[in-house]
Design a protein around this motif. Structure first.
Motif, short mmCIF file in Angstrom:
data_model
loop_
_atom_site.label_atom_id
_atom_site.label_comp_id
_atom_site.label_asym_id
_atom_site.label_seq_id
_atom_site.Cartn_x
_atom_site.Cartn_y
_atom_site.Cartn_z
N VAL A 165 0.85 -1.20 -0.02
CA VAL A 165 0.08 0.01 0.12
C VAL A 165 0.82 1.25 0.13
O VAL A 165 0.67 2.14 -0.70
CB VAL A 165 -1.09 0.03 1.33
CG1 VAL A 165 -1.60 1.34 1.37
CG2 VAL A 165 -2.11 -1.11 0.94
N GLN A 166 1.87 1.27 0.73
CA GLN A 166 3.01 2.32 0.97
C GLN A 166 3.53 2.59 -0.50
O GLN A 166 3.78 3.74 -0.89
CB GLN A 166 3.86 2.35 1.77
CG GLN A 166 3.31 2.21 3.34
CD GLN A 166 2.71 3.80 3.70
OE1 GLN A 166 3.33 4.80 3.07
NE2 GLN A 166 1.61 3.90 4.38
N ILE A 167 3.88 1.47 -1.03
CA ILE A 167 4.86 1.48 -2.37
C ILE A 167 3.57 2.16 -3.49
O ILE A 167 4.01 3.19 -4.24
CB ILE A 167 5.02 0.19 -2.92
CG1 ILE A 167 6.12 -0.22 -2.20
CG2 ILE A 167 5.28 0.19 -4.49
CD1 ILE A 167 6.55 -1.96 -2.39
N ALA A 196 -8.63 -1.16 6.88
CA ALA A 196 -8.53 -2.79 7.06
C ALA A 196 -7.23 -3.34 7.74
O ALA A 196 -7.19 -4.25 8.47
CB ALA A 196 -8.45 -3.73 5.83
N LEU A 197 -6.06 -2.51 7.40
CA LEU A 197 -4.95 -3.01 8.11
C LEU A 197 -4.83 -2.57 9.69
O LEU A 197 -4.25 -3.24 10.29
CB LEU A 197 -3.75 -2.10 7.45
CG LEU A 197 -3.28 -2.70 6.09
CD1 LEU A 197 -2.27 -1.54 5.47
CD2 LEU A 197 -2.41 -3.81 6.37
N LYS A 198 -5.27 -1.50 9.96
CA LYS A 198 -5.42 -0.86 11.21
C LYS A 198 -6.45 -1.86 12.11
O LYS A 198 -6.11 -2.19 13.15
CB LYS A 198 -6.18 0.47 11.43
CG LYS A 198 -5.24 1.38 11.07
CD LYS A 198 -5.74 2.82 11.15
CE LYS A 198 -4.74 3.87 10.56
NZ LYS A 198 -5.37 5.37 10.83
N GLY A 257 -6.88 7.82 -8.74
CA GLY A 257 -8.12 7.11 -8.95
C GLY A 257 -8.26 5.95 -7.89
O GLY A 257 -9.37 5.48 -7.87
N LEU A 258 -7.39 5.82 -7.24
CA LEU A 258 -7.30 4.58 -6.34
C LEU A 258 -7.02 4.96 -4.81
O LEU A 258 -7.07 4.13 -4.02
CB LEU A 258 -6.03 3.72 -6.56
CG LEU A 258 -6.09 2.84 -7.71
CD1 LEU A 258 -4.86 2.35 -7.95
CD2 LEU A 258 -7.45 2.19 -8.01
N ASP A 259 -7.41 6.31 -4.56
CA ASP A 259 -7.15 6.54 -3.00
C ASP A 259 -8.40 6.14 -1.97
O ASP A 259 -7.97 5.67 -0.99
CB ASP A 259 -7.21 8.38 -3.09
CG ASP A 259 -6.27 8.87 -3.51
OD1 ASP A 259 -5.15 8.43 -3.43
OD2 ASP A 259 -6.40 10.34 -3.98
N LEU A 262 -7.26 2.43 -1.59
CA LEU A 262 -6.13 2.40 -0.67
C LEU A 262 -6.49 2.55 0.68
O LEU A 262 -5.95 2.12 1.78
CB LEU A 262 -5.03 3.41 -1.17
CG LEU A 262 -4.32 2.88 -2.41
CD1 LEU A 262 -3.42 4.05 -2.91
CD2 LEU A 262 -3.66 1.48 -2.40
N SER A 263 -7.31 3.83 0.91
CA SER A 263 -7.83 4.08 2.49
C SER A 263 -8.60 2.96 3.13
O SER A 263 -8.57 2.75 4.11
CB SER A 263 -8.95 5.51 1.99
OG SER A 263 -7.81 6.42 1.55
N ALA A 264 -9.41 2.14 2.10
CA ALA A 264 -10.04 1.33 2.67
C ALA A 264 -9.22 0.05 3.01
O ALA A 264 -9.42 -0.74 4.16
CB ALA A 264 -11.06 0.47 1.56
#
Length: 760
Positions: A397-399, A418-420, A407-409, A412-414
């Motif tokens: 995700v960081q990469i 989910a990571l948290k 268009g993927l913000d 990526l936020s979702a």
């Protein structure tokens, strides 16, 4: 925790099919309880009944002694009253005769016949032992004639209270206070009568001086002897002035205290009575009987010393106790020995039964222990592997963020959310398994807790009100802030689910100190954080399992059974304890006891702006040691995007081999080591792990910084002793980047990274 306790009796009640039942057959239970209760009832009766009898007899004897003392004082005071009445009647007769003798004579006429009158006064007063002197005083109080002296000395009583009182017609002064007589020359009190002139005006006073010692002697005989007697006698004027008292003691009062019941009775004009009071004449409690003497302003009082009555009562009580309790003690000993024998029989019976259930108990406890150990190992392994998956996802995700993904913000936020959530779940799992590394720091609750208000409100929802009551002067704590925050969130979520229709959630904090004698499992200074809700509460069977891992009463998909176990594990690993109280319909109260910090909280100071004297730091040459290929690939790509040169190996053995080869080249050619930093996982296959690698690198005296990554608490504790930087999985990429930038600056300032070094 409650489910880890070894309870042999409880385990013995578990059903167990197998050979144990044949080896240890069931036998009928012995009814030791009934036998013990029977013996205890006999013992209680053997103690209570004699005590009741002694108490009743002692009470009856005390009342009888009080009645006897009251009766004795009343009989004695009557005798004293008759005696005093005769004396005062005789004095009045004597005064009347002297008035008749001087009738029609003025002061000069009496002085002219002083010799004859003196002789008659001696004759009239000389035959009475109580009379000290008989005197006649003139209109102005001057002594005209006396039975004691001839010629009469120049004496005047014009200023005395008794003279003024008789002149003014006050009845009280017909009997004076005790004084040293001018004529008698000794302690006396006077009984007087006024003389009248032919025209009815005041012409003077006739006075008879009485000796108080006469009354003292009579009272001595009346009471029957010397000092130490239980009774006292007093002759008292109606205003409280003491005329005579026996037995006398040094420094005794000259009057009855105005607040005594006897003084109040005299003010009310009562003629007789009995009262209990603390006499200021005898300085002790007395039973006092009093009587008014005829029509004279005088009372007689007889007091019975309460101390004498109590002493006699104690002696009688001692004899009664000895006579009653001597045989009772023998009976108590017999019953006590019977109880001891019964206890020995019961102990032997239980020991025999314990042998039959011991194997079942041990096996049950062993299975439970292995179950929890296996659960901890399973949870730890699953959480560790899950952390690696989270690391892969986080790195990629960081990469994607760094490369730019228009268009993927949203997506990526979702993924980051989910990571948290995944990080929170693994933290709970590792916390329950005691494998979550703690990052303890000193926290001031008064400053930290209000900052969590919004977080708690979000966890509670709109229907539940939040109340915070943080006392002043709360001690600082040494805890993992993230774990504490997670514990509060878990409890807030549980409270919200217990109050579907709304309610109140209160957070309170106080200081508390536990001592050994308090019986609490902890000792020392603690901060108590209480979290209380007004929800439905828990049934006793649910409360008993509240801290048990994976146990939940929520519907499927609503709970994991890890919330309360995480709270308990966090408090226990922090050196404290968690306790819970609840009842159906009464809400739930959870109390966290967290140890007081010994060091003061570290307050970060303002960061001063500084000007870099060196060129901008360049990328580092990093040796990445990671056994998981995907984690290694994602981390390597991120580090390269940060501008660092990365060499990746898959275990600590290979990494140590590279260092040994590099040191050999350095010894031959003087070539510097090819790495500026080691970034290594701890848990890896092979003969060495990350901590072993860090110890070996430190031992080579290369001064290379080492960063270790772990997900296990026990590895974290060991890593701290190697004096290296440690990150716990899954770590924040931004935190790693900040850490690397700090290392870059340090190495550039020390000259270990040449300013001309560039990373291709």
């Amino acid at each position: 925790m409650t489910h880890d306790r070894f309870e042999p009796h409880r385990a013995s009640r578990l059903s167990a099919d197998g050979p144990d039942e044949a080896v240890f057959p069931a036998v009928p239970e012995q009814n030791f309880h009934v036998r013990r209760m029977t013996l205890i009832a006999l013992l209680v009766a053997a103690i209570v009944l004699p005590c009741l009898y002694v108490a009743a007899m002692a009470f009856s004897d005390l009342r009888a002694r009080e009645a006897d003392a009251t009766d004795m004082t009343m009989r004695t005071v009557r005798v004293a009253e008759e005696h005093a009445l005769k004396v005062f009647d005789m004095n009045e007769t004597l005064d009347t005769r002297i008035v008749d003798l001087t009738e029609g004579l003025d002061d000069n006429g009496i002085r002219a016949r002083e010799a004859a009158i003196h002789q008659k006064l001696r004759t009239m007063g000389g035959g009475y032992p109580q009379v000290a002197a008989v005197s006649v005083f003139g209109r102005d109080g001057a002594l005209l004639v006396s039975s004691r002296f001839y010629p009469a000395p120049t004496v005047s009583i014009g200023e005395r209270d008794d003279f003024i009182g008789l002149r003014d017609g006050r009845d009280l002064e017909h009997v004076s206070k005790v004084m040293t007589g001018h004529v008698a020359g000794e302690q006396v009190f006077n009984t007087g009568m006024e003389r009248r002139a032919p025209d009815g005006t005041f012409a003077g006073v006739v006075s008879v001086a009485l000796r108080p010692s006469y009354f003292d002697a009579f009272y001595r005989e009346l009471l029957g002897g010397a000092g130490g007697m239980p009774m006292t006698m007093s002759l008292v004027r109606a205003d409280g002035a003491v005329l005579a008292h026996y037995p006398r003691r040094p420094g005794e009062a000259a009057a009855i205290a105005a607040d005594l019941p006897f003084a109040e009775a005299m003010r009310q004009g009562r003629r007789a009575g009995v009262t209990h009071m603390r006499s200021n004449l005898d300085d002790e409690n007395v039973i006092a009987a009093f009587r008014h003497v005829g029509s004279y302003p005088v009372y007689v009082m007889c007091g019975y010393r309460a101390s004498a009555m109590w002493a006699a009562w104690y002696r009688h009580l001692a004899v009664l106790i000895l006579s009653i309790f001597t045989p009772s003690i023998a009976l108590w000993c017999v019953i006590w020995l019977s109880l001891r024998r019964l206890s020995a029989e019961e102990e032997a019976w239980e020991r025999w039964q314990a042998e039959a259930s011991m194997r079942r108990s041990i096996e049950s406890a062993y299975r439970q222990s292995r179950k929890m150990e296996a659960l901890g190992t399973l949870v730890g392994s699953v959480a560790h592997d899950f952390n690696n998956l989270l690391m892969i996802l986080s790195a990629n995700v960081q990469i994607a963020r760094r490369r730019g993904a228009p268009g993927l913000d949203r997506e990526l936020s979702a993924m980051e959310r989910a990571l948290k959530s995944g990080q929170s779940l693994t933290r709970q799992l590792l916390g329950v398994a005691r494998k979550q590394p703690l990052r303890n720091e000193t926290v001031v609750l008064e400053r930290w807790l209000p900052a969590c208000r919004d977080l708690l409100r979000a966890s509670l929802g709109a229907k539940v009100s939040l109340v915070m009551d943080i006392g002043s002067g709360i001690w600082p704590m040494r805890v993992d802030v993230a774990e504490l925050e997670l514990a509060l969130i878990n409890l807030a979520v549980n409270a919200r689910d217990a109050m579907p229709n709304g309610g109140r959630f209160a957070v309170r904090a106080t200081n508390i100190t536990f001592r050994h004698e308090d019986g609490f499992p902890l000792t020392g200074d603690f901060v108590q954080i209480s979290l209380e809700d007004t929800g439905a509460g828990m049934a006793p069977e649910v409360l008993a399992r509240a801290f048990e891992p994976l146990f939940t009463t929520k519907s499927k998909g609503m709970g994991t059974g890890l919330g309360l176990p995480q709270v308990f594990a966090f408090c226990e690993r922090s050196g404290g304890l968690a306790a819970i109280d609840s009842a159906v319909g009464a809400g739930t109260s959870v109390r966290l006891y967290l140890p007081r910090a010994t060091a003061e909280p570290q307050i970060a100071g303002p960061v001063e702006a500084r000007t870099e004297e060196h060129d901008a730091p360049h990328g580092l040459r990093i040796l990445l040691v990671e056994d998981n290929e995907e984690v290694a690939a994602g981390t390597e790509a991120l580090l390269q995007m940060m501008g660092h040169q990365v060499t990746c190996v898959f275990n600590a053995d290979m990494a140590l081999g590279l260092f040994n080869d590099a040191q050999a080249r350095q010894a031959r050619t003087g070539e510097p080591l090819p790495f500026d930093l080691v970034l290594s996982d701890i848990h890896m296959p092979g003969s060495l792990n990350g901590i072993d690698l860090a110890e070996a690198v430190t031992a080579l005296d290369t001064q290379l910084p080492v960063i270790l990554v772990t997900g296990y608490a026990e590895e974290l504790d060991r890593a701290r002793h190697v004096n290296v930087r440690v990150l716990s999985k899954p770590f924040d990429i931004a935190l790693l980047e900040k850490l690397l930038q700090g290392i870059q600056r340090d190495l550039a300032q020390t000259g270990l990274v040449p300013a001309t070094h560039h990373v291709e």
